[in-house]
Write a protein that holds these residues in place. Sequence first.
Motif, short mmCIF file in Angstrom:
data_model
loop_
_atom_site.label_atom_id
_atom_site.label_comp_id
_atom_site.label_asym_id
_atom_site.label_seq_id
_atom_site.Cartn_x
_atom_site.Cartn_y
_atom_site.Cartn_z
N UNK A 86 13.63 4.32 12.52
CA UNK A 86 12.63 4.15 13.33
C UNK A 86 11.26 4.64 13.04
N UNK A 87 11.14 5.57 12.21
CA UNK A 87 9.95 6.33 11.98
C UNK A 87 9.42 5.71 10.94
N UNK A 88 9.82 4.66 10.45
CA UNK A 88 9.10 4.26 9.26
C UNK A 88 9.29 2.71 9.59
N UNK A 89 7.86 1.63 9.03
CA UNK A 89 8.07 0.34 9.27
C UNK A 89 7.60 -0.11 7.76
N UNK A 90 8.12 -1.37 7.66
CA UNK A 90 7.79 -2.14 6.39
C UNK A 90 6.31 -2.20 6.28
N UNK A 91 5.84 -1.94 4.94
CA UNK A 91 4.24 -1.75 4.90
C UNK A 91 3.60 -0.47 4.75
N UNK A 92 4.39 0.68 5.42
CA UNK A 92 3.78 1.97 5.47
C UNK A 92 3.77 2.31 4.06
N UNK A 93 2.57 2.97 3.88
CA UNK A 93 2.41 3.81 2.30
C UNK A 93 2.75 5.24 2.90
N UNK A 94 3.74 5.81 1.75
CA UNK A 94 3.96 6.99 1.88
C UNK A 94 3.91 7.76 0.76
N UNK A 111 9.03 12.39 2.92
CA UNK A 111 8.00 11.42 2.90
C UNK A 111 7.02 11.48 3.92
N UNK A 112 5.86 11.56 3.78
CA UNK A 112 4.91 11.30 4.75
C UNK A 112 3.88 9.85 4.56
N UNK A 113 3.49 9.50 5.77
CA UNK A 113 2.49 8.16 5.67
C UNK A 113 1.31 8.62 5.22
N UNK A 114 0.63 7.88 4.33
CA UNK A 114 -0.62 8.00 4.25
C UNK A 114 -1.61 7.74 5.45
N UNK A 115 -2.60 8.66 5.60
CA UNK A 115 -3.51 8.40 6.54
C UNK A 115 -4.26 7.17 6.50
N UNK A 116 -4.88 6.12 7.27
CA UNK A 116 -5.81 5.02 7.07
C UNK A 116 -6.99 5.23 6.23
N UNK A 117 -7.33 4.77 5.09
CA UNK A 117 -8.59 4.93 4.47
C UNK A 117 -8.20 5.98 3.16
N UNK A 118 -7.02 6.62 3.03
CA UNK A 118 -6.49 7.24 1.94
C UNK A 118 -5.67 6.34 0.78
N UNK A 119 -6.63 6.00 0.00
CA UNK A 119 -6.02 5.15 -1.16
C UNK A 119 -4.93 6.16 -1.88
N UNK A 120 -4.19 5.30 -2.95
CA UNK A 120 -3.30 6.11 -3.55
C UNK A 120 -3.20 7.03 -4.40
N UNK A 121 -4.55 6.75 -5.22
CA UNK A 121 -5.31 7.89 -6.09
C UNK A 121 -5.77 9.09 -5.45
N UNK A 122 -6.35 8.82 -4.42
CA UNK A 122 -7.09 9.95 -3.59
C UNK A 122 -5.66 10.99 -3.01
#
Length: 332
Positions: A86-94, A111-122
């Motif tokens: 329940x803490x994670x949804x399909x499409x979440x970037x972690x 595992x932590x979810x990436x905040x909006x606006x944070x791309x994978x490289x950053x």
Amino acid sequence: MSTYKAITLVNRPHDRKIGPHLFESKELEIPTPKDGQILIKQTHMSLDPAMLGWMSEDRESYIPPVELGDVMRSSGVGEVVESNNPNFSVGDKVMGMTGWSEYVLSDGSGFNKLQPGIIEEMALCVFALPGLTATTGLYNFGEPKEGETLIVTGAAGSVGSIVGQLAKADGLRVIGVVGSKDKADWIVNELGFDGAINYKTDNLEEKLAELTPNKIDVFFENTGGPIQQHIFNRMNAHGRIVVCGMIADYQSEKPSPGPNWIPLIKKRINIRGFAMPDHWGEIPQLLQKLSPYVQQGKIKYRAHTVKGLENAEKGLNMLFEGKNTGKMIVKL
């Protein structure tokens, strides 16, 4: 049946060299998550100098080695493609410890979810191990003060570049040690360092004296090598040395001898080695310290990306050979 690729460690690097004999690629069936589990499709994977130590049979290190037959350890970023948690949804970037694997089955721990606006490289270049390590070492042990002089080795690397930018933002004079003209130009002209020393071409003692007229208060050590002695000799009284890594010595048969300790006594220098696993519990506070610098545009980064999990070994060798021009990342 759908399958994915994972790379396991099958031999120890007894000669301290990284090659295909250490690894085995496997095709595995993509698992289905059970209650409480998530399935992550990894998209970006970090390569770090610590991996050589993780492969070695060193049971007294700060983290246990990767066991033979296990998937090689690494951190990475991925997308949740199935979830029964329940803490994670399909499409979440972690982001978390993923390993050398295209898919990861997890209960979500670590595992932590990436905040909006944070791309994978950053995420991997700044908010993962590099930024956390830089922030821990600099502020917990370096104790930087405005007007002081800091020198950082491996200054164009993922940790060193952030250390230098943080110190510069805090009003210190910052000198970086690098191994190429391109890296020297980058840290001075793009990152705002006050000077650069190319350990391969410069007269180390003369260049160091030129760039540190007030000598050195904080030495952030990432590499080891011949310049270490010269830096140590230019430390001010009550200076602080933060020992984060020794990449120049990791593959050497005979590591370079350390400095004589007499100046350590005369100048009352504080030397502190550290490793991030001791500080996992501090991550929220570290991110709280680091994030404002990023939001204010004071932290730049550069990624060096290789494509395909099968090229992870190649990328890791580039890191130890100094051929990377930024944070080493594998794009899957």
